[in-house]
Design a protein around this motif. Structure first.
Motif, mmCIF file in Angstrom:
data_model
loop_
_atom_site.group_PDB
_atom_site.id
_atom_site.type_symbol
_atom_site.label_atom_id
_atom_site.label_comp_id
_atom_site.label_asym_id
_atom_site.label_seq_id
_atom_site.Cartn_x
_atom_site.Cartn_y
_atom_site.Cartn_z
ATOM 1 N N VAL A 195 -4.791 3.945 9.505
ATOM 2 C CA VAL A 195 -6.195 4.972 9.329
ATOM 3 C C VAL A 195 -6.499 5.509 10.639
ATOM 4 C CG1 VAL A 195 -8.338 5.457 8.239
ATOM 5 C CG2 VAL A 195 -6.891 3.740 7.556
ATOM 6 N N ILE B 199 -10.294 8.755 4.765
ATOM 7 C CA ILE B 199 -10.417 7.449 4.204
ATOM 8 C C ILE B 199 -11.769 7.046 4.069
ATOM 9 C CG2 ILE B 199 -9.819 4.998 3.777
ATOM 10 C CD1 ILE B 199 -7.619 7.018 3.260
ATOM 11 N N THR B 200 -12.564 6.802 3.138
ATOM 12 C CA THR B 200 -14.072 6.237 3.023
ATOM 13 C C THR B 200 -14.192 4.715 2.564
ATOM 14 O OG1 THR B 200 -14.387 7.114 0.769
ATOM 15 C CG2 THR B 200 -14.935 8.630 2.626
ATOM 16 N N SER B 201 -13.343 4.272 2.022
ATOM 17 C CA SER B 201 -13.287 2.637 1.790
ATOM 18 C C SER B 201 -11.915 2.099 1.820
ATOM 19 C CB SER B 201 -13.799 2.532 0.288
ATOM 20 O OG SER B 201 -13.687 1.438 -0.018
ATOM 21 N N LEU B 202 -11.795 1.000 2.231
ATOM 22 C CA LEU B 202 -10.577 0.215 2.281
ATOM 23 C C LEU B 202 -10.097 -0.054 1.000
ATOM 24 C CD1 LEU B 202 -11.608 -2.444 5.114
ATOM 25 C CD2 LEU B 202 -10.382 -0.403 5.359
ATOM 26 N N ASP C 104 -9.649 2.265 -0.796
ATOM 27 C CA ASP C 104 -8.736 3.212 -1.622
ATOM 28 C C ASP C 104 -7.376 3.250 -1.049
ATOM 29 O OD1 ASP C 104 -11.213 4.464 -2.515
ATOM 30 O OD2 ASP C 104 -11.594 5.498 -0.996
ATOM 31 N N VAL D 194 -6.800 0.041 11.256
ATOM 32 C CA VAL D 194 -7.832 0.821 11.616
ATOM 33 C C VAL D 194 -7.986 1.228 12.879
ATOM 34 C CG1 VAL D 194 -10.171 1.529 11.572
ATOM 35 C CG2 VAL D 194 -9.220 0.048 9.524
ATOM 36 N N THR E 170 -9.267 4.504 13.941
ATOM 37 C CA THR E 170 -10.000 5.810 13.795
ATOM 38 C C THR E 170 -10.746 6.162 15.081
ATOM 39 O OG1 THR E 170 -11.930 4.473 12.774
ATOM 40 C CG2 THR E 170 -10.365 5.220 11.280
ATOM 41 N N SER F 158 -16.637 7.541 11.555
ATOM 42 C CA SER F 158 -16.517 7.331 10.252
ATOM 43 C C SER F 158 -15.683 5.844 10.080
ATOM 44 C CB SER F 158 -15.697 8.210 9.337
ATOM 45 O OG SER F 158 -14.462 8.762 9.872
ATOM 46 N N GLY F 159 -14.954 5.611 10.962
ATOM 47 C CA GLY F 159 -14.215 4.374 10.886
ATOM 48 C C GLY F 159 -15.261 2.949 10.887
ATOM 49 N N LEU G 1 -15.768 1.634 7.452
ATOM 50 C CA LEU G 1 -14.460 0.793 7.142
ATOM 51 C C LEU G 1 -14.569 -0.681 7.653
ATOM 52 C CD1 LEU G 1 -11.643 3.449 7.367
ATOM 53 C CD2 LEU G 1 -13.116 3.007 5.311
ATOM 54 N N GLU H 237 -17.343 -2.696 6.056
ATOM 55 C CA GLU H 237 -17.055 -3.163 4.980
ATOM 56 C C GLU H 237 -16.074 -4.220 4.634
ATOM 57 O OE1 GLU H 237 -13.789 -1.435 1.384
ATOM 58 O OE2 GLU H 237 -15.206 0.145 2.544
#
Length: 397
Positions: free
Chosen positions: A18, A140-143, A145, A153, A155, A168-169, A172, A175
């Motif tokens: 990502v 990508i907004t959630s792992l 997905d 990651v 990002t 935004s990372g 993630l 999360e």
């Protein structure tokens, strides 16, 4: 080395990356080299790859520095050292040579492609990504997905958000159970008070020393280098290097100050003595110091009054302005103009031998999302290449 694709619980990909900035590209390339049969997918939120690389180093891309040590970084030096030693500057030079990009060293120690074009770097990295599925314009907004056995990651932080690194990372990694320290701009120009004399010198540069001091006067950081006066305040390598320290100090102490010495090597006392030894009755402070700093700066700070006619308190005030000038910084220029991000995921939450998350076994982190930021001069790229390589190699093991 490779994956068994016949697993009953087979996922669509072996590795998903990502973010395809410098660290993500390094991770992708080394993962593919280590496991040519691995199914690798890389997602990036931007419409084109490498936007940040393309604007770095004035469009020339300062790939690394001829000497890189843990002391060139802010953060846990011992932890940074563990990652840096796995991929040295010499190995970086050889890696780019393998990809057809020769590097040259400039006087400052910075290494650039001989083409003087950042595009050479991006094109070479992209050629090496052959066989990797690349999905652009994909945030990508959630792992949850991600349909892959391992996730890297990369990002980035929040610097120059228009290139895709908008922070935004952080959602993630949170999360996955990671913490994120307070993030703020680093390597960022500084804005000074509108009425300051500094704004009248736009375009002038000077070799100077900047010190960040607490409200009580204790020096926290002292750096030397090239300082550039601009229409808004301060820029140039020196201001950028000191900026993150000034920002951090201000958060802890509202009375913290930035103090400049425009005559490196001189102190208040030594300059006082120099001026008091001057016997020419027509000599001025400017005439004594001519050639030691830009004329425009001398004109502003040192009046043309003969030394013999200057009152003691006026002379001392001018000396103070020359070697202990408090800079009226109002704020930094923000993430839009910052070259990197300070803060991020603490290195203590990462297994630094592999870049694997200590919070989630199938997760790897690399690059600017981690709590590491280096000086200006290619250091942050070296961190990206080294940490990205480690993440890529170990994600396919």
């Amino acid at each position: 080395m490779g994956f068994n694709h016949d697993s009953v619980n087979d996922l669509a990909h072996d590795v998903a990356i990502v973010g395809l900035g410098a660290a993500g590209l390094a991770a992708a390339i080394f993962a593919k080299r280590a496991a040519p049969d691995a199914r690798i997918v890389a997602y990036d939120a931007a419409p084109k790859i490498g936007a940040k690389i393309l604007i770095s180093g004035g469009g020339r891309c300062n790939v690394t520095h001829d000497v890189v040590t843990p002391d060139d970084f802010n953060g846990n030096r011992n932890a940074v050292a563990k990652v840096l030693r796995t991929f040295t500057v010499e190995q970086t030079i050889a890696w780019f040579a393998e990809m057809g990009v020769m590097l040259k060293r400039e006087e400052t120690g910075k290494l650039f492609p001989t083409t003087d074009k950042a595009r050479s770097i991006v094109d070479a990295l992209l050629r090496e990504c052959a066989g990797i599925e690349i999905v652009l314009n994909s945030r990508i907004t959630s792992l949850r997905d991600i349909d892959a056995k391992r996730i890297i990651v990369a990002t980035g932080g929040k610097s120059v958000p228009k290139t895709g690194s908008d922070g935004s990372g952080y959602a993630l990694v949170r999360e996955a159970g990671h913490t994120v320290t307070e993030v703020f701009p680093a390597l960022v120009p500084l804005i000074v008070d509108e009425s300051s004399w500094i704004r009248t010198l736009s375009g002038t540069s000077v070799e100077a020393e900047l010190a960040v001091r607490t409200g009580s006067g204790r020096v926290l950081v002292r750096h030397r280098g090239s300082l550039l006066f601009t229409h808004f305040g301060l820029s140039g390598p020196l201001a950028l290097d000191v900026s993150r320290h000034w920002i951090a100090a201000k958060r802890d102490d509202a009375n913290a100050t930035l103090v400049a010495n425009f005559l490196i090597g001189e102190t208040f006392e030594s300059l006082e003595q120099l001026l008091m030894r001057e016997h020419n009755p027509r000599a001025t402070i400017a005439s004594v110091l001519r050639g030691r700093m830009p004329e425009r700066l001398l004109d502003v700070l040192a009046p043309s009054t003969p030394l013999a006619s200057l009152r003691k308190e006026d002379r001392r005030r001018i000396v103070r302005a020359l070697v202990e000038s408090v800079i009226p910084v109002e704020r930094d220029r923000g993430f839009d103009y910052a070259e990197v991000t300070a803060g991020g995921v603490p290195l203590s939450e990462i297994d630094l031998a592999t870049m694997r998350s200590r919070k989630r076994e199938d997760l790897f982190l690399c690059g600017e999302i981690l709590d590491v930021d280096g000086r200006i001069g290619g250091y942050n790229f070296q961190w990206a290449w080294a940490s990205g390589r480690l993440a890529g190699l170990n994600a396919v093991k």
